[in-house]
Scaffold this active site. Structure first.
Site, PDB file in Angstrom:
ATOM      1  N   GLY A  11       0.821  -1.211   0.000  1.00 12.48           N
ATOM      2  CA  GLY A  11       0.000   0.000   0.000  1.00 12.48           C
ATOM      3  C   GLY A  11       0.852   1.257   0.000  1.00 12.48           C
ATOM      4  N   THR A 159       4.723   1.349   6.482  1.00 14.58           N
ATOM      5  CA  THR A 159       3.334   0.914   6.545  1.00 14.58           C
ATOM      6  C   THR A 159       2.603   1.799   7.535  1.00 14.58           C
ATOM      7  OG1 THR A 159       1.798  -0.803   7.319  1.00 14.58           O
ATOM      8  CG2 THR A 159       4.019  -0.910   8.149  1.00 14.58           C
ATOM      9  N   ASP A 161       0.184   1.008   9.226  1.00 13.71           N
ATOM     10  CA  ASP A 161      -0.191   0.214  10.398  1.00 13.71           C
ATOM     11  C   ASP A 161       0.943   0.113  11.416  1.00 13.71           C
ATOM     12  OD1 ASP A 161      -2.695  -0.244   9.372  1.00 13.71           O
ATOM     13  OD2 ASP A 161      -2.204  -2.198   8.518  1.00 13.71           O
ATOM     14  N   GLY A 204      -6.533  -0.947   9.405  1.00 12.61           N
ATOM     15  CA  GLY A 204      -5.859  -1.714  10.444  1.00 12.61           C
ATOM     16  C   GLY A 204      -6.252  -3.172  10.321  1.00 12.61           C
ATOM     17  N   ARG A 205      -5.540  -3.915   9.451  1.00 11.70           N
ATOM     18  CA  ARG A 205      -5.896  -5.312   9.178  1.00 11.70           C
ATOM     19  C   ARG A 205      -5.661  -6.193  10.397  1.00 11.70           C
ATOM     20  NH1 ARG A 205      -6.455  -9.184   5.227  1.00 11.70           N
ATOM     21  NH2 ARG A 205      -6.485  -7.594   3.587  1.00 11.70           N
ATOM     22  N   ARG A 309      -4.158   7.610   4.265  1.00 16.15           N
ATOM     23  CA  ARG A 309      -2.816   7.569   3.677  1.00 16.15           C
ATOM     24  C   ARG A 309      -2.727   8.384   2.392  1.00 16.15           C
ATOM     25  NH1 ARG A 309      -2.980   1.134   2.459  1.00 16.15           N
ATOM     26  NH2 ARG A 309      -3.795   1.125   0.341  1.00 16.15           N
TER      27      ARG A 309
END
Length: 389
Positions: A11, A159, A161, A204-205, A309
């Protein structure tokens, strides 16, 4: 002359372009040649060295003029993909890599294909001495694979996250938190005006750190994260009390896209990518519907998702991206490879690349219920010690 290749995978996040620019500027100053690989690992998979148009499409020579203004924008000028050349689905194999003599047998074989030898041949064709992948744990895990095959690799973690194992900070994290706080606060105007409950779904996987810190800083009433299953009945009870206690008669709830109810499953849809990930999204709407059904209150459902993002990086991501880039070139100067630049305990450092695949990074659930104990660690990562490099 040393030749460096740089690519971005996974991403996009704010901070990638400043990192690319800093690597290029420093590399040129050191007398190195540098090229960008377009579309992440996909560029090296789809590159057909027998086709000049393919080389032009997937490889971009870089110099100071090419990158002069890219640090002012978000995303990645090299583009990105979630391709894993070691695990290519049959329908994703480039045409020139298919077996023209046995098309039926190839079509019948649905196993994943490993095109790592092809990638290594392309790196040799391009004359790349050292490869710098910028990405999350999926992107960097394949970089570690290439390192194990003898390719000189230096990794830079990114990332939103902030979940790459081995580093306290990944490019993109600070801006994602900043964006989320801004949008949560902006949504208060409509939520308060209509006296409703807002349920805001954030990215937020597997790791809820970005969502948790954003929620803490934005002062939301309840935050649901990927690591902790939630009881909708209990949540509804608490949120209703929050709303009634608010003089403006509204409440705010955030939920990570990877969150799930007790006994429930993560909401996924679509085909899995090369790393086995399907798209997430929908838990916010489901949570809002559950709250409305239980309480009878009207709900505002809002996905922030890609807005987290988007846009230019904040000052912190500009700084870390630039420092990580200079550290990577320092390692090349010192003839070091197989390392990932990192921030640990407030200090810039570098660690073995295989650290990325040796563990997982998640919110410490044992500390979760006392946010005041959890946040000092985050403040240490995001605070003054980061300016030491």
């Amino acid at each position: 002359m040393t030749k460096i290749g740089i690519l971005t995978g996974g991403g996009d996040v704010p901070g990638l372009n400043p990192c690319i620019k800093a690597v290029v500027n420093r590399a040129i100053d050191e007398g190195y040649e540098i090229v960008g690989i377009r579309r992440g690992w996909g560029g090296l998979l789809e590159l057909n060295t027998n086709d000049p148009a393919s080389v032009e499409k997937h490889v971009l020579p870089l110099n100071k003029n090419v990158v002069r203004t890219i640090d002012r924008t978000g995303g990645t000028m090299l583009h990105t993909s979630r391709t894993h050349p070691g695990k290519v689905k049959p329908d994703s194999v480039p045409d020139f890599l298919r077996d023209p003599e046995h098309p039926e047998a190839e079509a019948a074989d649905q196993s994943l294909r490993d095109f790592t030898p092809h990638v290594m041949k392309n790196l040799e064709f391009l004359g790349i001495d050292t490869l710098i992948p910028i990405g999350g744990d999926d992107t960097l895990s394949y970089g570690e694979r290439l390192h194990s095959e003898g390719v000189r690799v230096l990794a830079i973690p990114k990332t939103m996250d902030n979940d790459v194992y081995g580093t306290d900070y990944c490019i993109g994290f600070s801006t994602a938190v900043t964006r989320s706080v801004q949008f949560i606060h902006q949504l208060r105007t409509s939520t308060g005006s209509h006296e409703r409950i807002a349920v805001i779904e954030l990215f937020g996987r597997n790791s809820g750190e970005t969502s948790l810190i954003s929620s803490y800083l934005a002062g939301v009433d309840r935050a649901l994260i990927s690591e902790v299953p939630f009881d909708p009945e209990k949540l509804a009870e608490l949120v209703l009390k929050d709303k009634q206690a608010n003089p403006s008669n509204y409440a705010m709830v955030t939920v990570s896209e990877g969150a799930h109810m007790v006994g429930g499953k993560i909401i996924e849809y679509g085909e899995a990518d090369a790393y086995g990930h399907r798209k997430l999204g929908g838990i916010g709407e489901i949570t809002g519907e559950a709250i409305k059904k239980i309480t009878g209150e009207n709900i505002i459902n809002q996905k922030v998702s890609y807005l987290m993002r988007s846009g230019a990086p904040d000052a912190l991501d500009l700084m870390v991206a630039t420092n990580y880039a200079n550290m990577a070139v320092d390692l090349i100067k010192n003839d070091v490879s197989g390392r990932m630049v990192a921030l640990r305990d407030g200090k810039y450092t570098h660690i073995p690349m295989n650290t990325v695949t040796s563990g997982i990074k998640r919110v410490d659930v044992d500390e979760l219920y006392d946010v005041k104990n959890y946040l000092p660690r985050v403040r240490h990562v995001m605070g003054k010690p980061m300016f030491l490099y």
